[in-house]
Scaffold this motif. Structure first.
Motif, short mmCIF file in Angstrom:
data_model
loop_
_atom_site.label_atom_id
_atom_site.label_comp_id
_atom_site.label_asym_id
_atom_site.label_seq_id
_atom_site.Cartn_x
_atom_site.Cartn_y
_atom_site.Cartn_z
N ARG A 167 0.81 -1.22 0.00
CA ARG A 167 0.00 0.00 0.00
C ARG A 167 0.84 1.26 0.00
O ARG A 167 0.39 2.32 -0.46
CB ARG A 167 -0.93 0.01 1.21
CG ARG A 167 -0.21 -0.05 2.55
CD ARG A 167 -1.18 0.06 3.70
NE ARG A 167 -1.86 1.33 3.74
CZ ARG A 167 -2.76 1.65 4.66
NH1 ARG A 167 -3.09 0.77 5.60
NH2 ARG A 167 -3.33 2.84 4.65
N GLU A 171 0.15 4.90 -1.77
CA GLU A 171 0.06 6.09 -0.92
C GLU A 171 1.10 7.13 -1.27
O GLU A 171 0.87 8.34 -1.12
CB GLU A 171 0.19 5.68 0.55
CG GLU A 171 -1.02 4.91 1.06
CD GLU A 171 -0.85 4.43 2.49
OE1 GLU A 171 0.32 4.34 2.93
OE2 GLU A 171 -1.87 4.16 3.15
N ARG A 264 -7.82 7.60 -0.21
CA ARG A 264 -7.23 6.86 0.90
C ARG A 264 -7.29 5.37 0.60
O ARG A 264 -8.29 4.87 0.10
CB ARG A 264 -7.98 7.14 2.21
CG ARG A 264 -7.93 8.58 2.68
CD ARG A 264 -8.79 8.75 3.92
NE ARG A 264 -10.18 8.38 3.64
CZ ARG A 264 -11.15 8.40 4.56
NH1 ARG A 264 -10.87 8.74 5.82
NH2 ARG A 264 -12.39 8.07 4.24
#
Length: 327
Positions: A167, A171, A264
């Motif tokens: 992730r 991000e 997000r």
């Protein structure tokens, strides 16, 4: 479409024939076990499932073919799509995201993939009227569902694995101002490449290296080789287009759920546990095993008490006899 010919297939297969073919799987399982390869149990389990499932579906299809009712055909198509969704979400996916069952059914198998492709393909590309003829429609829907399962599982599994394990890469793109579409595009591209590579490879070698099953079946059924080849082309294009469409849509949906509209990465929406079906199965099996253990413990304890009581009575009788002799 030419569905008949001068030479009809007269092969009659018995369970002995099936058993002989199953022995090949047993041989592979034995070799896997001997060399510790770890695929023997999977092969045998899949083969047993194949026997059971095909036996059941043969009984059902025979009834559907005899009724020749469009509602029965629609019910069978719905059942195939539902089972395909369950197989994808419950058995094949190690990671799942929120709403995966409904999204996979509605967009991967249902109204956006297998159903429209099968209807248009059979009615116009295969020139079958009405399109819902059971002997034509149900086998095609089954093939499309099978191919769609593979595409969805590969693409969605790759997406969820990347978003869960890596992730930080996504991000980082998001932190530098990239939209979620731009940040997730490399993941989607790699996922779709993996999902569609088998179909692309199959189309590239079909006919020269491999003679596919549909064409072989049509030839054995009496169709001319030319008609069988054209039928295989239509089926292959339907399978590939259906797999591509379902893989693209479900990949986008998975990314849209896990990466929300506020940019997000929501790993909390990814479930890495066993599916609830297997958790419930394990819970029930644990309760049954616990009950069996408690019952066995109680039985053994009761037997020990009876044996101890009998020994005590024998000891008491022996002591009384000794006292009488001494007296």
């Amino acid at each position: 479409m030419d569905s008949g010919g001068p030479h009809q297939s007269t092969t009659h297969l018995t369970w002995a024939n099936v058993g002989l073919a199953f022995s090949f799987i047993l041989l592979d399982g034995f070799l896997s076990t001997s060399f510790g390869l770890g695929v023997g149990s999977s092969l045998i389990t899949a083969a047993v499932r194949c026997v059971v499932q095909l036996s059941v579906v043969a009984l059902i299809l025979q009834k559907v073919f005899e009724t020749n009712n469009p509602w029965a055909v629609a019910g069978m198509a719905f059942l195939l799509n539902l089972m395909g969704t369950a197989e994808t979400v419950v058995n094949k996916s190690k990671k799942r995201y929120d709403y995966m069952v409904s999204l996979a059914f509605l967009w991967g198998f249902g109204s956006r993939s297998t159903i429209p492709v099968s209807i248009v393909g059979i009615r116009f590309a295969m020139d079958v009227e009405p399109f819902w003829k059971p002997e034509q429609y149900i086998p095609v829907v089954g093939m499309l569902c099978g191919a769609t399962i593979s595409g969805i599982v590969v693409s969605v599994s790759y997406v969820l694995k990347e978003l869960y394990d890596n992730r930080d890469k996504v991000e980082m793109f998001l932190a530098f101002g990239a939209s979620r579409f731009e940040a997730c595009k490399p993941i989607a591209r790699d996922a779709l490449r993996l999902a569609l590579t088998p179909n692309i490879n199959q189309m590239s070698v079909i006919g020269i290296i491999a003679i596919p099953g549909m064409m072989t079946g049509a030839i054995l059924g009496g169709s001319s080789v030319e008609q069988a080849a054209r039928l295989q082309m239509v089926i292959m294009f339907m399978i590939s287009s259906c797999t591509a469409l379902s893989s693209i849509v479900t990949t986008i949906l998975a990314l849209a759920v896990v990466v929300d509209n506020e940019h997000r990465v929501r790993t909390d929406r990814i479930d890495t546990r066993e599916h609830a079906v297997y958790r419930a199965r394990n819970w029930v099996a644990g309760k049954i095993l616990e009950g069996v253990k408690e019952g066995a413990y109680g039985l053994v304890h009761g037997v020990h008490r009876l044996i101890g009581k009998g020994q005590a009575e024998q000891t008491g009788e022996g002591a009384g006899e000794r006292q009488r002799l001494l007296g």
